[in-house]
Enzyme design. Structure first.
Site, PDB file in Angstrom:
ATOM      1  N   HIS A 165       0.842  -1.210   0.000  1.00  0.00           N
ATOM      2  CA  HIS A 165       0.000   0.000   0.000  1.00  0.00           C
ATOM      3  C   HIS A 165       0.876   1.259   0.000  1.00  0.00           C
ATOM      4  O   HIS A 165       0.689   2.156  -0.836  1.00  0.00           O
ATOM      5  CB  HIS A 165      -0.919  -0.030   1.234  1.00  0.00           C
ATOM      6  CG  HIS A 165      -1.781   1.178   1.405  1.00  0.00           C
ATOM      7  ND1 HIS A 165      -3.149   1.151   1.215  1.00  0.00           N
ATOM      8  CD2 HIS A 165      -1.483   2.466   1.742  1.00  0.00           C
ATOM      9  CE1 HIS A 165      -3.643   2.359   1.427  1.00  0.00           C
ATOM     10  NE2 HIS A 165      -2.656   3.177   1.753  1.00  0.00           N
ATOM     11  N   GLU A 166       1.822   1.318   0.927  1.00  0.00           N
ATOM     12  CA  GLU A 166       2.639   2.537   1.060  1.00  0.00           C
ATOM     13  C   GLU A 166       3.507   2.766  -0.173  1.00  0.00           C
ATOM     14  O   GLU A 166       3.599   3.881  -0.681  1.00  0.00           O
ATOM     15  CB  GLU A 166       3.496   2.474   2.333  1.00  0.00           C
ATOM     16  CG  GLU A 166       2.696   2.404   3.628  1.00  0.00           C
ATOM     17  CD  GLU A 166       1.612   3.462   3.752  1.00  0.00           C
ATOM     18  OE1 GLU A 166       1.761   4.551   3.187  1.00  0.00           O
ATOM     19  OE2 GLU A 166       0.587   3.182   4.400  1.00  0.00           O
ATOM     20  N   HIS A 169       1.709   4.306  -3.073  1.00  0.00           N
ATOM     21  CA  HIS A 169       1.516   5.768  -3.056  1.00  0.00           C
ATOM     22  C   HIS A 169       2.624   6.455  -3.857  1.00  0.00           C
ATOM     23  O   HIS A 169       2.394   7.484  -4.511  1.00  0.00           O
ATOM     24  CB  HIS A 169       1.504   6.309  -1.627  1.00  0.00           C
ATOM     25  CG  HIS A 169       0.175   6.164  -0.942  1.00  0.00           C
ATOM     26  ND1 HIS A 169      -0.998   6.642  -1.482  1.00  0.00           N
ATOM     27  CD2 HIS A 169      -0.164   5.607   0.250  1.00  0.00           C
ATOM     28  CE1 HIS A 169      -2.009   6.380  -0.654  1.00  0.00           C
ATOM     29  NE2 HIS A 169      -1.531   5.750   0.397  1.00  0.00           N
ATOM     30  N   GLU A 189      -6.095   6.536  -2.525  1.00  0.00           N
ATOM     31  CA  GLU A 189      -6.120   5.549  -1.442  1.00  0.00           C
ATOM     32  C   GLU A 189      -6.524   4.166  -1.965  1.00  0.00           C
ATOM     33  O   GLU A 189      -5.949   3.147  -1.580  1.00  0.00           O
ATOM     34  CB  GLU A 189      -7.099   5.993  -0.349  1.00  0.00           C
ATOM     35  CG  GLU A 189      -6.452   6.715   0.791  1.00  0.00           C
ATOM     36  CD  GLU A 189      -5.300   5.928   1.394  1.00  0.00           C
ATOM     37  OE1 GLU A 189      -5.494   4.750   1.728  1.00  0.00           O
ATOM     38  OE2 GLU A 189      -4.203   6.479   1.513  1.00  0.00           O
ATOM     39  N   HIS A 261      -9.869   7.903   3.008  1.00  0.00           N
ATOM     40  CA  HIS A 261      -9.913   6.478   3.362  1.00  0.00           C
ATOM     41  C   HIS A 261     -11.351   5.983   3.513  1.00  0.00           C
ATOM     42  O   HIS A 261     -11.576   4.798   3.698  1.00  0.00           O
ATOM     43  CB  HIS A 261      -9.191   6.206   4.674  1.00  0.00           C
ATOM     44  CG  HIS A 261      -7.769   6.658   4.698  1.00  0.00           C
ATOM     45  ND1 HIS A 261      -7.410   7.967   4.928  1.00  0.00           N
ATOM     46  CD2 HIS A 261      -6.617   5.979   4.512  1.00  0.00           C
ATOM     47  CE1 HIS A 261      -6.082   8.066   4.908  1.00  0.00           C
ATOM     48  NE2 HIS A 261      -5.584   6.884   4.639  1.00  0.00           N
TER      49      HIS A 261
HETATM   50 ZN   LIG Z   1      -2.692   5.213   2.002  1.00  0.00          ZN
END
Ligand SMILES: [Zn+2]
Length: 341
Positions: A165-166, A169, A189, A261
């Protein structure tokens, strides 16, 4: 130059709710309060920098160098470099290095992408950030992981989808550059959840049918589990009561002005529905469609759900002209989530 974001995993409103939960030990509530403060500080720094430090960071490497730094509970980035993190005695350092390398391999093997910038940019992570810090973050330059308070959240490197996930980004920052507010922020997100979940499924060699589609299942601590929470988010069922951070699952329930989110649950569910309808592995067809939309020259930083959905439909057709089932699955998923009529 693409815009960058300070993108966290856990939304502020969830941390605020936990900090007000009197059934939790004071130490855990304090950790949540302190995490909110730290996250606000990150956002201020980013605003002040105005992306200036991003100029000239193009690197050319065959595979990205993976760096891990030990914050030793400080909050001054990046912390002390860990010389050989993949063989470190610190399980967090070792896991962070190995899983970050695995995410880079996933992007290379599945999408032919070389790191976040597709030029082999070094991937840096700082671990043991702060005291009982309850979040993970991409700050526009690097990844940051807290140890969690040990009750609601465990070590944030413990869920490989969180690392996916990170890092994603960073990919979004270098491609569509989705602005981190409103619909484009929710898309930003969602892209991180989609690719984080795909990475988790790819590592476990799961099909869309056998995958659990949970985000953050392995960072739920004993107090969260005792309260019935098995994950932060569930892409298949965004509003389920087992989600610590429940979300709307269709566009009719979009929350105006909601946290990025929150509304990300809508495109998350669309991706999951499309992947399940296509069958097989999520990354082979629908994953490539989503990646195609993210990296399309037609993708814009302010893109909303409808524009992104239309882009995925067009890309499904261009990538799989002889296989109408992919486009049909994508259309159906956006219909079910009421993004497309
Ligand atoms: Zn995130």
């Amino acid at each position: 130059m693409k815009s960058s974001c300070t993108c966290s995993l856990v939304p502020e409103h969830v941390l605020e709710k936990l900090s007000a939960d009197t059934s939790l030990p004071p130490r855990v509530r304090l950790a949540c309060t302190e995490t909110v403060k730290a996250d606000r500080g990150f956002r201020k720094v980013r605003t002040a920098q105005k992306d200036a430090t991003f100029a000239g960071t193009v690197t050319l490497a065959v595979t990205p160098t993976i760096l891990v730094y030990d914050e030793r509970h400080s909050q001054t980035l990046p912390g002390a470099p860990i010389p050989s993190p993949t063989v470190s005695d610190d399980a967090t350092a070792k896991r962070c290095a190995l899983e970050t390398a695995a995410v880079a391999s996933f992007y290379q093997a599945v999408f032919g992408r070389n790191s976040v910038d597709d030029h082999g940019a070094t991937l840096a992570s700082s671990i043991h950030y702060g005291n009982s810090y309850n979040n993970a973050m991409w700050n526009g330059h690097q990844m940051i992981y807290g140890d969690g308070d040990g009750q609601i959240f465990l070590d944030f490197t413990a869920s490989n989808d969180v690392i996916g996930h990170e890092l994603t980004h960073g990919v979004t920052q270098h491609t569509a550059g989705l602005i981190y507010s409103g619909e484009s922020g929710a898309l930003n997100e969602s892209i991180s959840d989609c690719f984080g979940s795909m990475f988790r499924q790819w590592q476990a060699n799961q099909t869309s049918a056998t995958a659990d589609w949970l985000i953050g299942a392995s960072i739920m601590g004993p107090a969260a589990v005792a309260k019935g929470y098995t994950c932060l988010r569930d892409m298949a069922s965004p509003g389920a009561t087992h989600c610590l951070s429940p979300q709307p699952g269709d566009y009719a329930h979009y929350v105006p002005g909601g946290d990025v989110h929150t509304n990300s649950g809508i495109p998350n569910r669309a991706f999951c529905l499309a992947a399940k309808a296509c069958g097989g592995n999520s990354w082979t067809k629908v994953g490539k469609v989503w990646y195609g939309a993210l990296t399309s020259p037609k993708a814009t930083p302010g893109m909303g759900f409808k524009k992104f959905a239309a882009l995925t439909v067009a890309i499904a057709k261009s990538l799989y002209p002889m296989d109408g089932t992919v486009q049909a699955a994508v259309v159906s998923a956006w219909n079910t989530t009421r993004v497309l009529p």
